[in-house]
Every structure is written in C-alpha cells, then in structure tokens.
Design an enzyme around this catalytic site. Structure first.
Site, PDB file in Angstrom:
ATOM      1  N   ARG A 280      -2.806  -2.092  -3.306  1.00 31.67           N
ATOM      2  CA  ARG A 280      -3.803  -1.027  -3.325  1.00 31.67           C
ATOM      3  C   ARG A 280      -3.509  -0.164  -4.544  1.00 31.67           C
ATOM      4  O   ARG A 280      -2.385   0.325  -4.717  1.00 31.67           O
ATOM      5  CB  ARG A 280      -3.682  -0.178  -2.070  1.00 31.67           C
ATOM      6  CG  ARG A 280      -4.608   0.996  -2.094  1.00 31.67           C
ATOM      7  CD  ARG A 280      -4.356   1.879  -0.932  1.00 31.67           C
ATOM      8  NE  ARG A 280      -5.279   2.992  -0.940  1.00 31.67           N
ATOM      9  CZ  ARG A 280      -5.014   4.158  -0.384  1.00 31.67           C
ATOM     10  NH1 ARG A 280      -3.870   4.347   0.217  1.00 31.67           N
ATOM     11  NH2 ARG A 280      -5.895   5.122  -0.421  1.00 31.67           N
TER      12      ARG A 280
ATOM     13  N   GLY B  29      -5.776  12.164   4.090  1.00 26.93           N
ATOM     14  CA  GLY B  29      -6.830  12.297   3.092  1.00 26.93           C
ATOM     15  C   GLY B  29      -8.151  12.149   3.839  1.00 26.93           C
ATOM     16  O   GLY B  29      -8.213  11.370   4.794  1.00 26.93           O
TER      17      GLY B  29
ATOM     18  N   GLY C 163      -6.962   8.094  11.003  1.00 25.99           N
ATOM     19  CA  GLY C 163      -6.184   8.747  12.071  1.00 25.99           C
ATOM     20  C   GLY C 163      -6.954   9.754  12.908  1.00 25.99           C
ATOM     21  O   GLY C 163      -7.026   9.630  14.135  1.00 25.99           O
ATOM     22  N   ILE C 164      -7.565  10.742  12.270  1.00 26.63           N
ATOM     23  CA  ILE C 164      -8.292  11.781  13.010  1.00 26.63           C
ATOM     24  C   ILE C 164      -9.613  11.209  13.532  1.00 26.63           C
ATOM     25  O   ILE C 164      -9.999  11.440  14.692  1.00 26.63           O
ATOM     26  CB  ILE C 164      -8.552  13.010  12.098  1.00 26.63           C
ATOM     27  CG1 ILE C 164      -7.222  13.600  11.616  1.00 26.63           C
ATOM     28  CG2 ILE C 164      -9.401  14.041  12.803  1.00 26.63           C
ATOM     29  CD1 ILE C 164      -7.361  14.671  10.522  1.00 26.63           C
ATOM     30  N   GLY C 165     -10.307  10.452  12.694  1.00 24.63           N
ATOM     31  CA  GLY C 165     -11.596   9.879  13.098  1.00 24.63           C
ATOM     32  C   GLY C 165     -11.456   8.938  14.285  1.00 24.63           C
ATOM     33  O   GLY C 165     -12.328   8.885  15.165  1.00 24.63           O
ATOM     34  N   GLU C 166     -10.342   8.190  14.340  1.00 23.37           N
ATOM     35  CA  GLU C 166     -10.171   7.216  15.425  1.00 23.37           C
ATOM     36  C   GLU C 166      -9.630   7.858  16.698  1.00 23.37           C
ATOM     37  O   GLU C 166      -9.834   7.338  17.788  1.00 23.37           O
ATOM     38  CB  GLU C 166      -9.205   6.101  14.978  1.00 23.37           C
ATOM     39  CG  GLU C 166      -9.808   5.185  13.925  1.00 23.37           C
ATOM     40  CD  GLU C 166      -8.755   4.324  13.229  1.00 23.37           C
ATOM     41  OE1 GLU C 166      -7.748   3.966  13.860  1.00 23.37           O
ATOM     42  OE2 GLU C 166      -8.942   4.024  12.032  1.00 23.37           O
TER      43      GLU C 166
ATOM     44  N   GLU D  34      -7.403  -1.296   5.754  1.00 23.53           N
ATOM     45  CA  GLU D  34      -7.349  -1.447   4.293  1.00 23.53           C
ATOM     46  C   GLU D  34      -6.515  -2.671   3.909  1.00 23.53           C
ATOM     47  O   GLU D  34      -6.822  -3.362   2.939  1.00 23.53           O
ATOM     48  CB  GLU D  34      -6.749  -0.178   3.652  1.00 23.53           C
ATOM     49  CG  GLU D  34      -7.708   1.000   3.714  1.00 23.53           C
ATOM     50  CD  GLU D  34      -7.035   2.344   3.534  1.00 23.53           C
ATOM     51  OE1 GLU D  34      -5.981   2.574   4.163  1.00 23.53           O
ATOM     52  OE2 GLU D  34      -7.569   3.176   2.789  1.00 23.53           O
TER      53      GLU D  34
ATOM     54  N   ASN E 194       0.856  -1.188   0.000  1.00 21.94           N
ATOM     55  CA  ASN E 194       0.000   0.000   0.000  1.00 21.94           C
ATOM     56  C   ASN E 194       0.893   1.239   0.000  1.00 21.94           C
ATOM     57  O   ASN E 194       1.458   1.601   1.028  1.00 21.94           O
ATOM     58  CB  ASN E 194      -0.888  -0.056   1.258  1.00 21.94           C
ATOM     59  CG  ASN E 194      -1.844   1.114   1.357  1.00 21.94           C
ATOM     60  OD1 ASN E 194      -1.764   2.076   0.596  1.00 21.94           O
ATOM     61  ND2 ASN E 194      -2.754   1.033   2.311  1.00 21.94           N
TER      62      ASN E 194
ATOM     63  N   LEU F  16     -11.439  10.076   8.160  1.00 22.43           N
ATOM     64  CA  LEU F  16     -10.742  11.345   8.393  1.00 22.43           C
ATOM     65  C   LEU F  16      -9.286  11.071   8.730  1.00 22.43           C
ATOM     66  O   LEU F  16      -8.943  10.764   9.876  1.00 22.43           O
ATOM     67  CB  LEU F  16     -11.408  12.112   9.552  1.00 22.43           C
ATOM     68  CG  LEU F  16     -12.923  12.314   9.461  1.00 22.43           C
ATOM     69  CD1 LEU F  16     -13.450  13.032  10.704  1.00 22.43           C
ATOM     70  CD2 LEU F  16     -13.298  13.085   8.202  1.00 22.43           C
TER      71      LEU F  16
ATOM     72  N   ARG G 214      -4.755  19.167   0.989  1.00 13.03           N
ATOM     73  CA  ARG G 214      -5.629  19.345  -0.197  1.00 13.03           C
ATOM     74  C   ARG G 214      -6.812  20.249   0.140  1.00 13.03           C
ATOM     75  O   ARG G 214      -7.316  20.209   1.255  1.00 13.03           O
ATOM     76  CB  ARG G 214      -6.133  17.983  -0.683  1.00 13.03           C
ATOM     77  CG  ARG G 214      -5.066  17.183  -1.396  1.00 13.03           C
ATOM     78  CD  ARG G 214      -5.538  15.780  -1.711  1.00 13.03           C
ATOM     79  NE  ARG G 214      -4.922  14.789  -0.854  1.00 13.03           N
ATOM     80  CZ  ARG G 214      -5.329  13.539  -0.722  1.00 13.03           C
ATOM     81  NH1 ARG G 214      -6.382  13.115  -1.388  1.00 13.03           N
ATOM     82  NH2 ARG G 214      -4.706  12.703   0.078  1.00 13.03           N
TER      83      ARG G 214
ATOM     84  N   HIS H 269     -11.009   6.051  -1.270  1.00  9.05           N
ATOM     85  CA  HIS H 269     -11.031   5.410   0.057  1.00  9.05           C
ATOM     86  C   HIS H 269     -11.960   4.190   0.080  1.00  9.05           C
ATOM     87  O   HIS H 269     -12.472   3.797   1.129  1.00  9.05           O
ATOM     88  CB  HIS H 269     -11.481   6.393   1.164  1.00  9.05           C
ATOM     89  CG  HIS H 269     -10.491   7.474   1.456  1.00  9.05           C
ATOM     90  ND1 HIS H 269     -10.858   8.782   1.660  1.00  9.05           N
ATOM     91  CD2 HIS H 269      -9.144   7.444   1.573  1.00  9.05           C
ATOM     92  CE1 HIS H 269      -9.779   9.520   1.894  1.00  9.05           C
ATOM     93  NE2 HIS H 269      -8.719   8.721   1.830  1.00  9.05           N
TER      94      HIS H 269
ATOM     95  N   LYS I  74       3.452   0.872   2.891  1.00  6.55           N
ATOM     96  CA  LYS I  74       3.124  -0.117   3.927  1.00  6.55           C
ATOM     97  C   LYS I  74       3.091  -1.492   3.302  1.00  6.55           C
ATOM     98  O   LYS I  74       2.693  -1.643   2.146  1.00  6.55           O
ATOM     99  CB  LYS I  74       1.730   0.154   4.498  1.00  6.55           C
ATOM    100  CG  LYS I  74       1.638   1.392   5.344  1.00  6.55           C
ATOM    101  CD  LYS I  74       0.288   1.392   6.047  1.00  6.55           C
ATOM    102  CE  LYS I  74      -0.330   2.760   6.028  1.00  6.55           C
ATOM    103  NZ  LYS I  74      -1.747   2.774   6.309  1.00  6.55           N
TER     104      LYS I  74
ATOM    105  N   ARG J 117      -2.755  16.568  15.053  1.00  7.57           N
ATOM    106  CA  ARG J 117      -2.181  16.605  16.409  1.00  7.57           C
ATOM    107  C   ARG J 117      -1.474  17.933  16.660  1.00  7.57           C
ATOM    108  O   ARG J 117      -1.624  18.540  17.715  1.00  7.57           O
ATOM    109  CB  ARG J 117      -1.163  15.464  16.590  1.00  7.57           C
ATOM    110  CG  ARG J 117      -1.741  14.266  17.298  1.00  7.57           C
ATOM    111  CD  ARG J 117      -0.762  13.128  17.239  1.00  7.57           C
ATOM    112  NE  ARG J 117      -0.377  12.884  15.845  1.00  7.57           N
ATOM    113  CZ  ARG J 117       0.283  11.816  15.421  1.00  7.57           C
ATOM    114  NH1 ARG J 117       0.674  10.909  16.285  1.00  7.57           N
ATOM    115  NH2 ARG J 117       0.577  11.642  14.160  1.00  7.57           N
TER     116      ARG J 117
HETATM  117  P1  AMP Z   1      -3.984   8.766   8.670  1.00  4.11           P
HETATM  118  O1  AMP Z   1      -3.773   9.422   7.323  1.00  4.11           O
HETATM  119  O2  AMP Z   1      -5.205   7.904   8.728  1.00  4.11           O
HETATM  120  O3  AMP Z   1      -2.742   8.072   9.171  1.00  4.11           O
HETATM  121  O4  AMP Z   1      -4.241   9.961   9.711  1.00  4.11           O
HETATM  122  C1  AMP Z   1      -3.292  10.973   9.949  1.00  4.11           C
HETATM  123  C2  AMP Z   1      -3.949  12.103  10.710  1.00  4.11           C
HETATM  124  O5  AMP Z   1      -4.433  11.600  11.975  1.00  4.11           O
HETATM  125  C3  AMP Z   1      -2.978  13.237  11.040  1.00  4.11           C
HETATM  126  O6  AMP Z   1      -3.616  14.497  10.825  1.00  4.11           O
HETATM  127  C4  AMP Z   1      -2.728  13.032  12.517  1.00  4.11           C
HETATM  128  O7  AMP Z   1      -2.377  14.221  13.198  1.00  4.11           O
HETATM  129  C5  AMP Z   1      -4.065  12.533  12.988  1.00  4.11           C
HETATM  130  N1  AMP Z   1      -3.962  11.929  14.317  1.00  4.11           N
HETATM  131  C6  AMP Z   1      -3.303  10.808  14.671  1.00  4.11           C
HETATM  132  N2  AMP Z   1      -3.372  10.610  16.013  1.00  4.11           N
HETATM  133  C7  AMP Z   1      -4.077  11.656  16.523  1.00  4.11           C
HETATM  134  C8  AMP Z   1      -4.478  12.047  17.836  1.00  4.11           C
HETATM  135  N3  AMP Z   1      -4.171  11.329  18.910  1.00  4.11           N
HETATM  136  N4  AMP Z   1      -5.213  13.176  17.957  1.00  4.11           N
HETATM  137  C9  AMP Z   1      -5.534  13.929  16.891  1.00  4.11           C
HETATM  138  N5  AMP Z   1      -5.179  13.614  15.619  1.00  4.11           N
HETATM  139  C10 AMP Z   1      -4.451  12.493  15.430  1.00  4.11           C
END
Ligand code: AMP
Length: 395
Positions: A90, A209, A325-328, A376, A9, A206, A238, A178, A16, A282
């Site tokens: 992917r 991307g 990342g942000i959603g979780e 994924e 990926n 979230l 973006r 996605h 990854k 973050r």
């Molecule tokens: P991803 O592309 O799914 O890896 O997500 C990356 C995004 O998730 C980045 O903007 C990170 O800052 C955000 N993220 C990861 N951990 C946290 C956290 N504990 N609190 C807020 N945002 C986070």
C-alpha cells in the site's frame, strides 16, 4: 499450486502484512498479522486462517525498518523465498503520475520519494516497506498500489482548488485518499446490491483516518480528502476542514513554525484535540467528560454536512455504506448520522444498527444503509496478482 502473494500495509503506528493464494476469482487469505504499537510496546501478532494464531511481545521501541525486517524474517522462515511470487505494497501517494498499480523499479522508487512531502506521515513508511522487501526478496516483483489512484479520474471541479491555474497545472490538486478501501467497497456493493451499486453511493470510511467518497456506477466522483489527508472530516488526531485564514493567523501572529503547525494539525487536533481525552472513539464513547461528548457531536455533524454536499455532487443518493473501525462498530455514530439525514430519505432500523448488522436501514427507508467491512489487504493482493500477471483471470 497457486502462487503466493504477500501484502504490506504500513499505517501510523503499525505494519500489517498478509499472505494470499492467487486464486483466479479472488485472492484467498492464508495468514494475516501485524507488528503493532511501534512507538511504545510493540507486539507481533499472527492470525492463521486455518490454524493457530500467536502474539509475541517485542522488546523496547521498534522503528519501521525493524518492524518490516521482523515481518520478512517471519515470512522467510514460514514460507521459503521461492514460494513467494509477488509482494504488494500500500502506497499512500501516487501523485498525478500513478493512476494504477505499478511494478516498482529504481526509477519508480525515486518518483515515490518525491511524494514524501505530500504525505509525510505515511509515504516514508510505505517506501521503507518496499526497500525492505527488495532486500529480503530481490528477485520477487514488488507492486505499489496507491490510495490516490482510485480518485484520479475526478472532474476539474472536484479536482481543483481556486488558486491561480498554474498551481493546478503544477499538480496542487484534490487527490483524495483511502482509495483501496473505496475500490474494495465498490466491488463488494456490486455483489450485495448490484442495482443500487450502479447509482449514486456515498461510502463513509470512518477509522482513525476518516473520509467520504461519492461513487457513481462504482467510480469515484469526489472525496472529502484533498491535497493532503488533513482535509474534510475531523479524524482521530487530524483537524479536517479548517479556514486557511486561521493557519495564516497562527503563522503570522502566534509565531508558529511550519513544523509546529504540522504537528498541531496532524497529531494534536481532531477528536483528541477537541476532547482532550483520546483520539479513540471507544474511549470517547465511554467517557463522561462533556468535551468527549462534544467531540463525538462535532464528528457526526461534519459527516452529515459532507454527505449532503456529496449527494449534490452525484445528483442524489441511492445508497450509503459505513466502513472501517468506527463505521463498522460504532452504533452511536451511525445512528447520529442516519437519524440526522432523515430528510434525505434515510430511516434507521435501531435494532439492526445496535447489532452492527450489514443492513441497518428500516424496510421503509427510501435509501438503504449498509455496514460493510473493508479489506484493503485483499484489494492490494488482487492488484498485485493482476499487475504481476499471476492469475489465470489476469492473463
Ligand atoms: P481503524 O483506523 O479503521 O482501525 O479504526 C479505529 C477507530 O475505530 C478507533 O477510533 C476505534 O476507537 C474505533 N472503534 C473500534 N471498535 C469500536 C467500537 N466497538 N465502538 C466504537 N468505536 C470503535
């Protein structure tokens, strides 16, 4: 012994990989890893499910081809080539042609190259992964799994732009992306909450991307991403939704070239552009800069607007799911979205939200709100096993 499947990926600054055993009900993860920080300080990370992980710093900058070669060298040393039964990739764009995963041959690879202008940031890396894997494992089937495929059944009104109809026929459509993440979440939701999973669900993917997908009965009905991965929500770098008249203005009055415009929209906009601080949520949450706070507010505002619009498309909302990342992990973004949609029937459980629990809506909430990690890689492995005809379940 179960067949072994590798997944690859390639993202915007990392590649990854994962190794799965092809078990009948669901692929079992054995090892995952990545080459990260390709542009600056690359490192090779390996996480072994039952055993020791490792992290190695690599010297200098690395190209995608070098990162992919490093991954395959590692796999070949750790697992003899004969043990690998299939490799799943992917691939961001499958165009109009690929509505399902496919075994890659020379003709398919040529077709995938034609989609490079449609996804210039990702497709070349995805293709480099396939080429590298074909070189390293020439006798192993390579399966391409598409981010667009899950969305290919959209109705005309969710698939078209109001350009002359001939443009639609040419394939200038709202593809959506996605898809592997949404397909995985749709399957997970069927296990977590089978009743609501059959209804109208919005999934908020979230991460760096970001997009939303409206599901009905587990099928994709509409998505905020369109012809390219620029449309819809603002993202790390973006722009998301923008007036095309503004782009014409930049081209005509600002003397911008298409190349500069592309860099502006893909790499200098979104959370980074608005905040001037970072693309990373973050860092924005930790920042005292008013513009960082304004960027977060804008992000939340657009998510709320798009959820309301998608709820209309699917005739009402039965569940909301946050992922990526942000959603979780961002309790603040989730709280902003859920509390701003109280009128729609969402009530937040603040304590559960602060803990990143898997259910963050209050008991009295008319609509449940879930936090579900996406996977994924497992979805790619599952498609690869089925498409290569490996599992008993697939036969
Ligand atoms: P991803 O592309 O799914 O890896 O997500 C990356 C995004 O998730 C980045 O903007 C990170 O800052 C955000 N993220 C990861 N951990 C946290 C956290 N504990 N609190 C807020 N945002 C986070």
């Amino acid at each position: 012994m179960a067949d072994l499947v590798v997944t690859l990926n390639a993202g915007s600054s990392s590649v990854k990989f994962a190794l799965f055993a092809a078990e009948a009900d669901w692929p079992r993860l054995i090892v995952s890893g990545a080459v990260e920080g390709l542009g600056a300080k690359p490192r090779f990370r390996v996480d072994v499910v039952e055993g020791e992980g490792s992290e190695t710093k690599l010297a200098g900058k690395l190209t995608y081809r070098q990162a992919i070669a490093a991954i395959f060298t590692w796999i070949e040393e750790a697992y003899p080539a004969a043990a690998i039964s299939a490799i799943g990739h992917r691939v961001v764009h499958g165009g109009l042609r690929f509505a399902a995963p496919v075994i890659v041959d020379a003709e398919t690879l040529a077709a995938l190259r034609e989609f490079i202008p449609l996804a210039p940031l990702h497709q070349p890396h995805n293709i480099a992964g396939i080429e590298g894997a074909r070189e390293a494992f020439p006798h192993v089937p390579q399966v391409a799994c598409f981010d667009t495929a899950f969305h290919r059944g959209h109705d005309f009104v969710d698939d078209a732009y109001a350009l002359p109809y001939s443009y639609y026929e040419r394939g200038l459509r709202r593809f959506g992306f996605h898809g592997l993440s949404y397909e995985y979440i749709a399957r997970r939701l069927r296990m977590i909450d089978p009743i609501h999973a059959e209804g109208g669900v919005i999934v908020a993917h979230l991460g760096n991307g970001a997009s939303l997908c409206a599901l009905k009965g587990g099928r994709s009905i509409a998505s905020t991403m369109g012809f390219s991965a620029l449309e819809g929500l603002p993202m790390g770098t973006r722009c998301g939704q923008i007036d095309p008249g503004l782009l014409l203005y930049l081209l005509q009055s600002d003397g911008m070239t298409p190349k500069k415009l592309s860099k502006l929209l893909y790499e200098r906009s979104g959370l980074l552009g608005l905040s001037g601080v970072s693309h990373d949520m973050r860092a924005l949450e930790a920042s005292q800069e008013p513009r960082a706070q304004a960027a977060i507010a804008y992000f939340i505002h657009r998510i709320k607007m798009e959820i309301a619009a998608l709820a209309t498309v699917i005739g009402g909302l039965d569940a909301l799911v946050f992922t990526a990342g942000i959603g979780e992990r961002s309790a603040r973004v989730r709280a902003g979205v859920v509390e701003g949609l109280g009128w729609l029937g969402l009530t937040l459980d603040r304590t559960a939200n602060a803990r990143n629990d898997s259910l963050i809506s209050a008991p009295q909430s008319r609509i449940p709100v879930f936090v579900t990690p996406t996977d994924e890689e497992a979805m790619i492995a599952r498609h690869t096993i089925e498409t290569a005809g490996l599992s008993d379940a697939a036969r």
